[in-house]
Design a protein around this motif. Structure first.
Motif, PDB file in Angstrom:
ATOM      1  N   GLY A 319      22.261 -20.025 -25.059  1.00 57.92           N
ATOM      2  CA  GLY A 319      21.658 -21.315 -24.966  1.00 57.92           C
ATOM      3  C   GLY A 319      21.498 -22.140 -26.331  1.00 57.92           C
ATOM      4  O   GLY A 319      21.477 -21.568 -27.294  1.00 57.92           O
ATOM      5  N   LEU A 344      18.282 -22.089 -30.376  1.00 60.03           N
ATOM      6  CA  LEU A 344      19.436 -21.280 -30.219  1.00 60.03           C
ATOM      7  C   LEU A 344      18.869 -20.298 -29.589  1.00 60.03           C
ATOM      8  O   LEU A 344      17.758 -19.691 -30.002  1.00 60.03           O
ATOM      9  N   THR A 345      19.302 -19.843 -28.244  1.00 60.21           N
ATOM     10  CA  THR A 345      18.555 -18.826 -27.536  1.00 60.21           C
ATOM     11  C   THR A 345      19.820 -17.863 -27.054  1.00 60.21           C
ATOM     12  O   THR A 345      20.814 -18.346 -26.984  1.00 60.21           O
ATOM     13  N   ALA A 346      19.239 -16.619 -26.688  1.00 55.78           N
ATOM     14  CA  ALA A 346      20.268 -15.680 -26.129  1.00 55.78           C
ATOM     15  C   ALA A 346      19.324 -14.798 -25.111  1.00 55.78           C
ATOM     16  O   ALA A 346      18.195 -14.764 -25.475  1.00 55.78           O
ATOM     17  N   PHE A 362      15.456 -14.291 -26.333  1.00 53.24           N
ATOM     18  CA  PHE A 362      15.470 -14.629 -27.828  1.00 53.24           C
ATOM     19  C   PHE A 362      15.587 -15.936 -28.126  1.00 53.24           C
ATOM     20  O   PHE A 362      16.436 -16.676 -27.565  1.00 53.24           O
ATOM     21  N   TYR A 364      15.573 -18.577 -31.597  1.00 52.71           N
ATOM     22  CA  TYR A 364      15.400 -19.291 -32.895  1.00 52.71           C
ATOM     23  C   TYR A 364      15.458 -20.675 -33.105  1.00 52.71           C
ATOM     24  O   TYR A 364      16.223 -21.335 -32.606  1.00 52.71           O
ATOM     25  N   ARG A 393       9.313 -22.454 -39.020  1.00 47.81           N
ATOM     26  CA  ARG A 393      10.374 -21.783 -38.284  1.00 47.81           C
ATOM     27  C   ARG A 393       9.535 -20.959 -37.121  1.00 47.81           C
ATOM     28  O   ARG A 393       8.385 -20.414 -37.379  1.00 47.81           O
ATOM     29  N   LEU A 395      10.397 -17.864 -34.263  1.00 47.96           N
ATOM     30  CA  LEU A 395      11.231 -16.935 -33.525  1.00 47.96           C
ATOM     31  C   LEU A 395      10.514 -16.289 -32.403  1.00 47.96           C
ATOM     32  O   LEU A 395       9.207 -16.359 -32.453  1.00 47.96           O
TER      33      LEU A 395
ATOM     34  N   MET B   2      32.271 -22.476 -24.083  1.00 51.14           N
ATOM     35  CA  MET B   2      32.019 -21.044 -24.699  1.00 51.14           C
ATOM     36  C   MET B   2      32.516 -20.129 -23.731  1.00 51.14           C
ATOM     37  O   MET B   2      32.104 -20.110 -22.679  1.00 51.14           O
ATOM     38  N   LEU B  10      27.485 -15.728 -31.064  1.00 46.31           N
ATOM     39  CA  LEU B  10      26.096 -16.247 -31.146  1.00 46.31           C
ATOM     40  C   LEU B  10      24.974 -15.521 -31.277  1.00 46.31           C
ATOM     41  O   LEU B  10      23.901 -15.274 -32.088  1.00 46.31           O
ATOM     42  N   THR B  11      24.954 -14.493 -30.119  1.00 46.57           N
ATOM     43  CA  THR B  11      24.153 -13.510 -30.211  1.00 46.57           C
ATOM     44  C   THR B  11      23.863 -12.874 -31.402  1.00 46.57           C
ATOM     45  O   THR B  11      22.921 -12.464 -31.801  1.00 46.57           O
ATOM     46  N   VAL B  14      22.217 -14.842 -34.373  1.00 44.26           N
ATOM     47  CA  VAL B  14      20.754 -15.053 -34.273  1.00 44.26           C
ATOM     48  C   VAL B  14      20.250 -13.683 -34.546  1.00 44.26           C
ATOM     49  O   VAL B  14      19.131 -13.516 -35.097  1.00 44.26           O
ATOM     50  N   CYS B  23      16.798 -16.986 -42.182  1.00 40.89           N
ATOM     51  CA  CYS B  23      16.246 -18.254 -41.425  1.00 40.89           C
ATOM     52  C   CYS B  23      14.905 -18.457 -41.703  1.00 40.89           C
ATOM     53  O   CYS B  23      14.037 -18.588 -40.872  1.00 40.89           O
ATOM     54  N   SER B  24      14.347 -18.484 -43.095  1.00 41.65           N
ATOM     55  CA  SER B  24      12.945 -18.394 -43.396  1.00 41.65           C
ATOM     56  C   SER B  24      12.549 -19.895 -43.335  1.00 41.65           C
ATOM     57  O   SER B  24      13.455 -20.852 -43.166  1.00 41.65           O
ATOM     58  N   ALA B  25      11.325 -19.843 -43.632  1.00 39.72           N
ATOM     59  CA  ALA B  25      10.533 -21.340 -43.630  1.00 39.72           C
ATOM     60  C   ALA B  25      10.640 -21.760 -45.169  1.00 39.72           C
ATOM     61  O   ALA B  25       9.945 -22.701 -45.378  1.00 39.72           O
TER      62      ALA B  25
END
Lengths: 405, 504
Positions: A319, A344-346, A362, A364, A393, A395, B2, B10-11, B14, B23-25
């Motif tokens: 998602g 973004l989710t899984a 999960f 992000y 950020r 998670l 999808m 996608l998984t 991620v 994907c840091s800040a």
């Protein structure tokens, strides 16, 4: 029970109310595959297949926000504790037309820890906000196509907040004077109401509305620290009064069965943040009223999710969502240091047995770097600005169990 | 739409995101990664010379955290990221700021503000900083700021000789003169052959006159006629120019390629010591005003009788009247005709106007019968500024302000010309910064300071010297000028992390 959680998204809404839903971009107002519907749409309870459906889960959130100022070359980074919002739902059939149950969840929360005495310490050093919702719920089916559901929500929560008293005040040793407010066991009532329609085998439509809850802290503890001796009569430790709004949220969504294995869902949340005008804390000492304009605006969150039954035991989910920040230009206060985000989710579920299913999720959450300022801080009658670059950020990883028979 | 493969992809993305922390800040350009460069400047050996403002003096004392936040120390820390070398300061022993001379407590501790009395007072504690036998003599320091030093003191050999105390020597320099008997400030500074120096000297050449209320004859010649020179007199601008040239010349002598920045002298009318107390702070009701008017009737009549025919303007200036509401202070003005020979009661007094500057210490005893700064008490029931005129030492009258301005303009012309004449030197307009702080305040991005006494954040409790935050703002402005002058990119600091005033 540990409910500390880190806000993300706009404001201090923490949208992590179900592992299955989160895997699908936190959609769910039109989904009827688990007792997570107690939260997402109470009307969906009567459409659950099983006699009894119990869901429990916990999410671990790792969030970080960074600040820097290009003019002064100062920078700071939050050191937030790992947030662990929980969710628990139970739905049981009473008869063909009625189901009842209970939900316990934590849709609002915030935990942000900046370094003590950092550049924005006159606005916030740290904050921790918790609110647990307990919702007994009943759902009624008019016929095979339409249902409603309703549950009053009992909300109990607390907040602890620390900031420096000003940009400058120190005692004679140079230690910054600060105030720590702490409220616990503040409670209030609200409700959650929903409507669901299943016009065909192919799709269902859901609408739910969770009311605004006004948390009113009265006579709670305000601790003034490092106050210079000659100011202690002005700033003794005292009590404070404050109101905190947990805004209403309206959700409309659709779930569409692409095939017998695959479901697609879309939700739109509208969060009525416009009610959050100002963070006003009234101190019962010389500090008096501390009025901190927030001036939030109502916002929408757009969610999409997909679920696919891979085989008998395994379900996969994915998602995404777009989360609008309710914070307007010039009102960016670092106690909620986040801007628009894309999530973004899984997720996945694995059946351990006929009755027990393990859920994973999960998330992000992506934020773009942006320049924000809070322009309404009053310093001895002069309004000063606190500005800089921010980047966040988030998670989150969630685990849950779903027991049904 | 999808499909399942896309979902798996996608998984995977991620998950990869978590594993490789992609994907840091982190910011695209973190300020911590900013490069500093010295441009054409050479900061490898940086020396600052000057007075209290260079030393980091604040709150009427030189204390440890003040020194640590002195503008030269702030600059040096930033220079260090662009080839700058180590920077040593003659640090005092404690954060109290008082000083012992030969074991005798001599200089007061730093001021802290008592919120209950709304007045500053020295912080409690026994100071441990000793002027004589400090252990600092014998080495040279990068920060050659000596509180109280005037331009000509900087060139005076023996200014750090304990035998010369108190008149011919300065306890602050006694503490760290390389050779107490023979060192001069400029000698110790130039002997280090600095590659870059900042000189901010000359403030006290007008300031001591101003803070003492302009009591002494305005100008004297400390070089050619030192014995006729009161310590509070203004330095003759011609002699200042000569001294200033010798100071810059001393640096050029030890290092012909030396670079530097010369800093000018602020306007006293922009600093809180002179701007905090209004000329008309006396609130009266009608009854009190009537009583006071009756008390001054004889004075008003006598002045009118004596001067009415010859100097009606002066009669008008000297006529003292009070009304209900805010009233101007009664002050001494030595430029008025001396009538005490006719009648000792006819003091040279008048009511203040907006053209006069009332000095900060007067705020402690205006309207009271407490001792004034000279230790004098007024007659019973005749409070300072109302029934009894404020002393000459409490006020700068226009003629005194004019003497200060004339000298300051000349000093600043000398300083700017010296910077202009040498391509290796740049000019810093500190006066403009102080004027801006007084007029509008300065927003430094994460906060704001202005020159309002006690609450403005820019000035410490002595009303003359900046706070650590004020010094940092000045340092940032200097960095701008240095960057522009030498094509450098020195990074600024965050003034918001520095302290302002301290409360008791």
């Amino acid at each position: 029970m540990c409910v500390a959680s880190s806000a993300f998204a706009g404001g201090y809404r923490v949208a992590l109310q179900g592992q299955k839903a989160l895997g699908m971009g936190h959609t769910g107002v039109a989904m009827t595959d688990s007792s997570e519907v107690v939260f997402f749409n109470p009307a969906g309870m009567v459409f659950l297949e099983n006699e009894m459906d119990i869901t429990g889960g916990v999410t671990f959130i790792d969030s970080v926000a960074k600040y820097q100022n290009q003019d002064t070359n100062t920078s700071a980074e939050t050191d937030n504790p790992i947030g662990t919002p929980i969710n628990f739902y139970l739905s049981k059939k009473y008869d063909e037309k009625i189901s009842y149950g209970v939900g316990i969840y934590t849709p609002y929360g915030n935990s942000v820890e900046w370094p003590t005495d950092w550049a924005g310490s006159h606005l916030v050093n740290n904050i921790e906000l918790k609110a647990i919702y307990i919702q007994p719920t009943i759902s009624y089916k008019f016929n095979d196509k339409y249902s409603i559901g309703f549950g009053p929500t009992y909300v109990v929560g607390g907040v602890e907040f620390n900031r420096n008293l000003s940009t400058a005040l120190v005692d004679e040793n140079g230690d910054r004077s600060n105030v720590n407010i702490k409220a616990t066991g503040v409670d209030a009532w609200g409700y959650n109401i929903g409507f669901m329609a299943k016009p065909s085998e192919k799709y269902s439509i859901g609408i739910s509305y969770r009311s605004q809850v006004d948390m009113q802290a009265r006579g709670e503890e305000a601790d003034f620290r490092n106050i210079p001796a000659s100011l202690q009569s002005t700033f003794p430790d005292t009590t404070f009064d404050a109101d905190l709004i947990l805004p209403a949220e309206l959700t409309i969504g659709i779930a569409y069965n692409l095939s017998t294995e695959t479901v697609l869902a879309f939700d739109i949340n509208r969060t009525y943040w416009g009610a959050y005008k100002s963070l006003d804390v009234y101190f019962n000492n010389g500090a008096g009223l501390s009025s901190n304009p927030r001036n939030y605006k109502d916002v929408n969150i757009y969610r999409i999710g997909i679920q696919h039954q891979l085989n008998e035991k395994t379900v996969l989910r994915g998602g995404a969502y777009f989360d609008e920040s309710p914070i307007q230009d010039g009102y960016f206060a670092p106690e909620t240091p986040r801007n628009d985000s894309k999530g973004l989710t899984a997720g996945a579920s694995y059946s351990l047995s006929q009755t027990l299913e393990l859920d994973f999720s999960f998330l992000y959450l992506m934020f773009s770097e942006f320049n924000g300022s809070y322009d309404y801080y009053d310093q001895s009658g002069t309004t000063i600005s606190f500005a800089g670059d921010y980047k966040s950020r988030v998670l989150a990883v969630g685990f849950g169990l779903n027991y049904k028979y | 739409m999808m499909n399942i493969n896309q979902m798996i992809k996608l998984t995977g993305v991620v998950t990869a995101c978590v594993i490789i922390s992609a994907c840091s800040a982190d910011f695209d350009s973190p300020v911590g990664d900013k490069a500093s460069s010295s441009g054409s400047a050479d900061f490898s050996n940086f020396v600052a010379i000057g007075d209290s403002l260079t030393a980091g003096y604040a709150d009427a004392a030189l204390y440890l955290s003040g020194q640590e936040n002195s503008f030269p120390a702030v600059l040096a820390a930033q220079f260090a990221k662009a080839g700058g070398g180590s920077f040593t300061q003659p640090l005092v022993s404690d954060n109290l700021g008082g000083m012992l001379i030969g074991g005798t407590p001599t200089l007061d501790n730093r001021l802290v503000l008592d919120a209950e009395t709304e007045s500053p007072a020295p912080i409690a504690g026994t100071p441990t900083t000793e002027a004589i036998g400090s252990g600092l003599n014998g080495t040279a320091f990068n920060n050659m700021g000596v509180p109280g030093a005037k331009s000509f003191h900087a060139g005076a050999a023996g200014y750090g000789n304990p035998a010369g105390l108190p008149a011919a020597a300065n306890p602050y320099f006694v503490r760290f003169a390389k050779d107490q008997a023979t060192s001069s400030m400029i000698g110790d500074a130039a002997a280090q052959a600095p590659s870059f120096y900042v000189m901010w000297i000359g403030n006290n050449d007008v300031l001591s006159y101003a803070t003492s209320g302009g009591v002494v004859d305005a100008v004297c010649k400390p070089i050619s006629a030192p014995s006729a020179c009161d310590p509070n007199a203004i330095t003759d601008p011609t002699e200042f120019a000569g001294v200033y040239a010798s100071l810059t010349g001393a640096f050029t002598t030890t290092n012909p390629a030396v670079q530097g920045m010369l800093v000018n002298i602020p306007d006293v009318s922009t600093i809180p010591y002179f701007t905090t107390v209004p000329y008309n702070p006396v609130p009266l009701d009608q009854a009190t005003a009537d009583t006071l008017n009756a008390a001054y009737l004889d004075y008003n009549n006598a002045v009118a009788a004596i001067l009415g025919a010859t100097d009606p303007d002066q009669v008008a200036r000297r006529t003292i009247t009070f009304t209900a509401g805010q009233n101007a202070l009664v002050i001494m003005d030595e430029t008025l005709d001396d009538l005490t020979g006719i009648d000792p009661a006819l003091l040279s007094m008048r009511q203040a106007t907006a053209e006069d500057l009332i000095l900060l210490p007067a705020s402690a005893y205006i309207g009271t019968e407490d001792p004034n700064s000279a230790g004098t008490t007024p007659p019973l029931d005749k409070p300072w500024g109302v029934g009894t005129p404020l002393a000459d030492s409490d006020v700068l009258i226009p003629s005194e302000i004019s003497a200060i301005d004339t000298a300051r303009a000349a000093f600043n012309a000398t300083i700017e010309a010296a910077a202009d004449a040498d391509p290796n030197l740049i000019f810093f307009d500190a006066a403009a910064i102080m004027t801006e702080l007084n007029a509008n305040g300065i927003d430094y991005g994460t906060g704001f300071i202005d020159a309002t006494y006690a609450t403005g954040g820019a000035f410490s409790l002595d009303g003359v010297h900046p706070t650590a935050r004020g010094y940092a703002v000045i340092a940032n402005e200097m960095i701008d000028v240095i960057n522009a002058g030498f094509g450098a990119s020195i990074l600024k600091v965050d003034p918001g992390t520095k302290t302002t005033i301290f409360f008791k």
